[in-house]
Design an enzyme around this catalytic site. Structure first.
Site, mmCIF file in Angstrom:
data_model
loop_
_atom_site.group_PDB
_atom_site.id
_atom_site.type_symbol
_atom_site.label_atom_id
_atom_site.label_comp_id
_atom_site.label_asym_id
_atom_site.label_seq_id
_atom_site.Cartn_x
_atom_site.Cartn_y
_atom_site.Cartn_z
ATOM 1 N N GLY A 106 2.317 13.173 5.312
ATOM 2 C CA GLY A 106 1.380 12.394 6.119
ATOM 3 C C GLY A 106 1.562 10.901 5.895
ATOM 4 O O GLY A 106 1.425 10.097 6.831
ATOM 5 N N SER A 130 -0.246 16.657 7.852
ATOM 6 C CA SER A 130 0.404 16.933 6.573
ATOM 7 C C SER A 130 0.311 18.429 6.264
ATOM 8 O O SER A 130 -0.775 19.009 6.349
ATOM 9 C CB SER A 130 -0.304 16.120 5.472
ATOM 10 N N ALA A 131 1.446 19.037 5.897
ATOM 11 C CA ALA A 131 1.486 20.500 5.699
ATOM 12 C C ALA A 131 0.722 20.954 4.453
ATOM 13 O O ALA A 131 0.073 21.994 4.469
ATOM 14 C CB ALA A 131 2.940 20.968 5.597
ATOM 15 N N CYS A 152 -7.287 4.630 -9.718
ATOM 16 C CA CYS A 152 -7.043 4.146 -11.079
ATOM 17 C C CYS A 152 -5.612 3.671 -11.220
ATOM 18 O O CYS A 152 -4.726 4.210 -10.607
ATOM 19 C CB CYS A 152 -7.230 5.256 -12.087
#
Ligand code: PLP
Length: 386
Positions: free
Chosen positions: A70, A196-197, A321
């Site tokens: 993606g 996205s897969a 982070c």
């Protein structure tokens, strides 16, 4: 037994998807560009996958271009359409892969405007109307948010864009929406959509950019001319086949998966509402059936995450982070949530394997942490909400 409740980050590969992929990792290894029977076999498998992925989002197979993920699809649209000195209008709550790509265009002299959201995490029509007073070269508005799970009123937003800036190409990131809610590319009236897969029980290594082909895309990679000359490079056949199978299953099982997740989500929210310190974000907004994001007052999200990890429960925090510092979620900040509360965020994303017992264990674990009754003192490690 570990409990996995981080399905918006990635999902476990479906056994039927693996079965579909295995022949393309063993006996069917031909290069899809080869004209002999080995190549024709893998080429046919890729075209079948293109049909399956297209069907999931109501797109014609010719509108589907396979990518590696993606992130690649998001970056490609921005970099291809935006080029230099353009005005980009992008929502403030987009995934990092879209926001960072848009920010990178600033170096090319482009202008970037971030569309705000309401305190409920929803796109704001008034702000959009204002932003559309000036010409725009690319608009990118996601279909469902990966952190809060808020499903955006995209069709209404697109109508407004069409009215005020009829020629501006529109992209939507549907990586979290596809497989969780019904998605129809053509009726959304956008030019581009990213998928996205691995968010829908498919493999890592496959994604797609759907395009209505009215706006030309710059080739992402040049070379052998694969993917109709748009993305050269020998195709990752097994991953693409897996994406196709995962898309087929997602479409066939959408109703069941949605009902299952919604039931567990309701159970979770009922349990959480009995814990004083919990605030559920975007609680009254239309949200994905599987996603609950909340904060536990007085606890840092990273600490809660690690305390749950000590109890073999995997969730995500809403923070980004790096080695030195933890930043609050840009999505929660955009909703006007204060930094301290945002730093306490935890995201639970339910998947098809989860059970009522697991949700009950999670609720009990959170209640115990909130009451200060757990004896786990975790070492903090860097994590990231995806
Ligand atoms: N867009 C959204 C909304 C996401 O949640 C993600 C992943 O978390 C992506 C894009 C990136 O997808 P990928 O992991 O396939 O690169």
């Amino acid at each position: 037994m570990s409990i996995y409740l981080d399905n918006n980050a990635t999902t476990a590969l479906d056994a039927q998807v693996l079965d579909a992929m295995l022949p393309y990792m063993q006996q069917h290894f031909g290069n899809p560009s080869s004209v002999h029977r080995f190549g024709r076999t893998t080429k046919a498998a890729i075209e079948r996958a293109r049909e399956q992925v297209g069907a999931l989002v109501g797109a014609h197979p010719s509108q589907v271009t396979f990518t590696a993920c993606g992130t690649e699809a998001n970056n490609w649209v921005v970099k291809s359409v935006a080029k230099t000195k353009q005005r980009l209008l992008v929502s403030a709550i987009e995934h990092a892969s879209l926001l960072a790509a848009a920010q990178a265009q600033l170096k090319q002299g482009s202008e970037l405007e971030l569309l705000p959201v309401t305190t409920a995490g929803v796109f704001c029509a008034q702000s959009l109307e204002k932003a559309l007073q000036k010409p725009v070269d690319l608009i990118s508005l996601m279909l469902a948010n990966n952190e809060t799970g808020v499903i955006q009123p995209l069709a209404d937003m697109v109508k407004l864009c069409r009215k005020l800036q009829p020629h501006a190409p529109i992209h939507t990131d549907a990586c979290q929406a596809a497989g969780k809610i019904s998605v129809d590319f053509n009726s959304l009236d956008v030019q581009f959509m990213s998928l996205s897969a691995h968010k829908l029980y498919g493999p890592l290594g496959a994604g797609a950019l759907i395009s209505d082909k009215t706006v030309a895309l710059e080739p992402l990679l040049s070379g052998g001319g694969q993917e109709r000359g748009l993305r050269s490079g020998t195709e990752n056949t097994a991953a693409i086949v897996g994406f196709g199978k995962a898309a087929e299953l997602a479409l066939a099982k959408l109703k069941n998966r949605t009902a299952h997740a919604a039931q567990l989500k309701q159970q979770l929210e009922r349990g959480l509402s009995s814990i004083d310190k919990v605030t559920i974000f975007a609680k009254d907004s239309h949200r994905l059936p599987n996603t609950v994001q909340f904060s536990l007052a007085g606890f840092h999200g990273e600490t809660t995450l690690m305390k749950l990890d000590c109890k073999n429960i995997a969730v995500s925090s809403g923070s980004a982070c790096d080695a030195d510092k933890v930043e609050p979620s840009h999505v929660l900040l955009a909703m006007g949530i204060d930094e301290q509360t945002a730093l306490g965020a935890i995201r639970v994303s339910i998947g098809k394997h989860n059970t009522q017992q697991e949700i009950e264990q999670l609720i009990n674990a959170i209640a115990q942490i909130a009451a200060g009754g757990d004896n786990c003192s975790p070492n903090l490690i860097a994590t990231n909400s995806r």
